[in-house]
Motif scaffolding. Structure first.
Motif, short mmCIF file in Angstrom:
data_model
loop_
_atom_site.label_atom_id
_atom_site.label_comp_id
_atom_site.label_asym_id
_atom_site.label_seq_id
_atom_site.Cartn_x
_atom_site.Cartn_y
_atom_site.Cartn_z
N VAL A 3 0.83 -1.20 0.00
CA VAL A 3 0.00 0.00 0.00
C VAL A 3 0.87 1.24 0.00
N SER A 4 1.89 1.27 0.86
CA SER A 4 2.80 2.41 0.93
C SER A 4 4.06 1.96 1.62
N ASN A 5 5.10 2.80 1.58
CA ASN A 5 6.35 2.45 2.23
C ASN A 5 6.25 2.54 3.75
N ASP A 6 5.16 3.08 4.28
CA ASP A 6 4.96 3.18 5.72
C ASP A 6 3.98 2.12 6.21
N GLU A 7 3.87 1.05 5.47
CA GLU A 7 2.85 0.05 5.74
C GLU A 7 3.13 -0.71 7.03
N ASN A 8 2.07 -0.99 7.74
CA ASN A 8 2.07 -1.91 8.87
C ASN A 8 0.73 -2.62 8.79
N ALA A 9 0.74 -3.80 8.21
CA ALA A 9 -0.52 -4.50 7.97
C ALA A 9 -0.38 -5.95 8.37
N VAL A 10 -1.44 -6.48 8.98
CA VAL A 10 -1.46 -7.88 9.38
C VAL A 10 -2.83 -8.46 9.09
N PHE A 11 -2.83 -9.71 8.62
CA PHE A 11 -4.07 -10.45 8.39
C PHE A 11 -3.86 -11.84 8.96
N VAL A 12 -4.67 -12.20 9.95
CA VAL A 12 -4.57 -13.52 10.57
C VAL A 12 -5.96 -14.13 10.66
N SER A 13 -6.01 -15.43 10.54
CA SER A 13 -7.29 -16.13 10.71
C SER A 13 -7.01 -17.46 11.39
N GLY A 14 -7.95 -17.86 12.23
CA GLY A 14 -7.79 -19.09 12.99
C GLY A 14 -8.96 -19.27 13.95
N THR A 15 -8.68 -19.91 15.07
CA THR A 15 -9.71 -20.22 16.06
C THR A 15 -9.51 -19.37 17.31
N ILE A 95 -12.98 -7.59 12.12
CA ILE A 95 -13.05 -9.04 12.31
C ILE A 95 -14.30 -9.54 11.61
N GLU A 96 -14.25 -10.78 11.14
CA GLU A 96 -15.41 -11.40 10.53
C GLU A 96 -15.30 -12.91 10.68
N PRO A 97 -16.42 -13.62 10.62
CA PRO A 97 -16.36 -15.09 10.73
C PRO A 97 -15.56 -15.70 9.59
N LEU A 98 -14.85 -16.77 9.90
CA LEU A 98 -14.08 -17.52 8.90
C LEU A 98 -14.89 -18.74 8.48
N GLY A 99 -15.04 -18.91 7.17
CA GLY A 99 -15.81 -20.04 6.66
C GLY A 99 -15.20 -21.37 7.04
N GLU A 100 -16.02 -22.39 7.15
CA GLU A 100 -15.56 -23.71 7.57
C GLU A 100 -14.53 -24.28 6.61
N GLU A 101 -14.62 -23.92 5.34
CA GLU A 101 -13.69 -24.46 4.35
C GLU A 101 -12.50 -23.55 4.10
N ASP A 102 -12.48 -22.37 4.71
CA ASP A 102 -11.38 -21.43 4.52
C ASP A 102 -10.19 -21.84 5.38
N MET A 103 -8.99 -21.77 4.79
CA MET A 103 -7.78 -22.15 5.51
C MET A 103 -7.29 -20.98 6.37
N PRO A 104 -6.75 -21.27 7.56
CA PRO A 104 -6.16 -20.20 8.38
C PRO A 104 -5.00 -19.53 7.64
N GLN A 105 -4.84 -18.23 7.89
CA GLN A 105 -3.77 -17.47 7.26
C GLN A 105 -3.04 -16.65 8.31
N ASN A 106 -1.81 -16.28 7.96
CA ASN A 106 -0.97 -15.49 8.86
C ASN A 106 -0.02 -14.68 7.99
N GLU A 107 -0.36 -13.42 7.74
CA GLU A 107 0.41 -12.59 6.83
C GLU A 107 0.69 -11.23 7.48
N VAL A 108 1.95 -10.82 7.42
CA VAL A 108 2.38 -9.53 7.96
C VAL A 108 3.22 -8.83 6.91
N SER A 109 2.99 -7.53 6.73
CA SER A 109 3.87 -6.71 5.89
C SER A 109 4.15 -5.41 6.62
#
Length: 203
Positions: A3-15, A95-109
């Motif tokens: 998004v930009s050079n000052d980015e701090n973004a995280v996306f995680v999904s799990g239980t 935050i939002e519900p994770l679908g039963e068939e969706d795989m957990p994710q863990n991404e940081v930039s």
């Protein structure tokens, strides 16, 4: 996508390992804390702490719910009788519900600045590691100081960089259990959180 050079973004999904509990209030807004369990490919479970502003809590999830969470990594100092500890948390912007068939994710930039010389070390299994502390700026002249770990060739590269180098990092947030010996001789179990870097770019 960056998004930009000052980015701090995280996306995680799990239980959700623990239901949100009221942590504190600030300027009339409630903030909740919770823990998200995110599995690695190896099967090891990362315990990811969450901080959720009340305004971003559209519904109240329960322990065991599968969730996706996105936001930023934030740090703060926790003061105890044993000293001051740097704590890392995911500041949830949504935050939002994770679908039963969706795989957990863990991404940081992240992009930020090397605060002090990286520490190069080799594990007993001869893995090369570079420990870094990266300062990421945010609004209101505040900064978050994020522990990061580089591996192999990246570890050797960051160990040679001068303080103040600006880096763009992609990876994941991980938890690590360790034991800390206190001044009175007792041993305390603790959990550290850090960004495990999969790619590093010098800006």
């Amino acid at each position: 996508m960056r998004v930009s050079n000052d980015e701090n973004a995280v996306f995680v999904s799990g239980t959700l390992g623990s239901a949100p509990e009221l942590s504190h209030s600030l300027y009339g807004e409630d903030f909740y804390s919770a823990e998200l369990l995110v599995p690695r490919l190896s099967g090891t479970m990362d315990h990811v702490p969450l901080t959720i502003p009340g305004r971003n809590l559209a519904f109240m999830p329960n322990e065991g719910d599968r969730l996706s969470v996105w936001g930023q990594l934030r740090t703060y100092n926790r003061h105890t009788e044993q000293g001051t500890h740097l704590c890392v948390t995911v500041f949830a912007k949504g935050i939002e519900p994770l679908g039963e068939e969706d795989m957990p994710q863990n991404e940081v930039s992240l992009s930020g600045y090397l605060c002090k010389p990286a520490v190069f070390r080799t594990t007993p299994f001869l893995r090369e590691i570079g420990d870094m502390l990266i300062a990421c700026n945010r609004s209101f002249n505040k900064s978050d100081y994020l522990p990061c770990i580089a591996w192999g060739r990246n570890a050797r590269t960051v160990s040679e960089l001068p303080v103040g180098s600006r880096l763009y990092i992609q990876g994941r947030i991980q938890s690590r259990r360790y034991q800390k010996q206190l001044s009175d001789g007792t041993v305390q179990d603790r959990t550290a959180h850090e960004v495990s870097c999969s790619s590093i770019e010098l800006l």
